[in-house]
Write a protein that holds these residues in place. Sequence first.
Motif, short mmCIF file in Angstrom:
data_model
loop_
_atom_site.label_atom_id
_atom_site.label_comp_id
_atom_site.label_asym_id
_atom_site.label_seq_id
_atom_site.Cartn_x
_atom_site.Cartn_y
_atom_site.Cartn_z
N GLY A 46 0.82 -1.20 0.00
CA GLY A 46 0.00 0.00 0.00
C GLY A 46 0.85 1.25 0.00
N GLN A 71 1.16 5.37 1.89
CA GLN A 71 0.72 6.32 2.91
C GLN A 71 1.65 7.51 2.91
OE1 GLN A 71 1.12 3.93 6.49
NE2 GLN A 71 2.94 5.05 7.10
N ASN A 72 1.17 8.61 3.48
CA ASN A 72 2.07 9.75 3.63
C ASN A 72 3.14 9.36 4.65
OD1 ASN A 72 -0.30 9.86 5.38
ND2 ASN A 72 0.60 11.72 6.23
N ASP A 78 -1.25 12.16 12.19
CA ASP A 78 -2.30 11.57 11.36
C ASP A 78 -1.68 11.11 10.05
OD1 ASP A 78 -4.05 12.38 13.33
OD2 ASP A 78 -4.77 14.13 12.22
N ILE A 79 -2.11 9.95 9.60
CA ILE A 79 -1.67 9.46 8.29
C ILE A 79 -2.89 9.01 7.51
CG2 ILE A 79 0.63 8.76 9.07
CD1 ILE A 79 -0.41 5.85 8.98
N PHE A 80 -2.74 8.98 6.21
CA PHE A 80 -3.76 8.46 5.31
C PHE A 80 -3.14 7.26 4.61
CE2 PHE A 80 -5.67 8.08 1.14
CZ PHE A 80 -7.01 8.00 1.47
N SER A 81 -3.79 6.10 4.71
CA SER A 81 -3.25 4.87 4.13
C SER A 81 -4.21 4.29 3.10
CB SER A 81 -3.02 3.81 5.21
OG SER A 81 -2.06 4.24 6.13
N THR A 82 -3.65 3.75 2.05
CA THR A 82 -4.37 2.96 1.07
C THR A 82 -3.64 1.65 0.95
OG1 THR A 82 -5.01 4.95 -0.14
CG2 THR A 82 -5.16 2.86 -1.32
N PHE A 83 -4.35 0.54 1.01
CA PHE A 83 -3.69 -0.76 0.97
C PHE A 83 -4.52 -1.74 0.16
CE2 PHE A 83 -6.08 -0.21 4.87
CZ PHE A 83 -6.97 -1.27 4.82
#
Length: 78
Positions: free
Chosen positions: A34, A36-37, A46-51
Amino acid sequence: MKLTDKQRLNWLEKQDGLGLISDDAGRWAISTGGIQNAPVPETPTDIFSTFFVEGKDWCSSIRGAIDKAISNELEKEN
């Protein structure tokens, strides 16, 4: 291979970038791919993740998900 919960947690703690996740149907998986920032090392942010999780990697329990991820790792090594 029969693992204890302590062995499972020890393995999981040594993995950078993996995530233990659940879906809305009560299944569990370890995400291995994935984006993430970049997190800030000094403080939690805070982080934003896509996996992505393959369908075959979803399990009905946390233990099963960790065992599956360990098994997948061992298969890659061999």
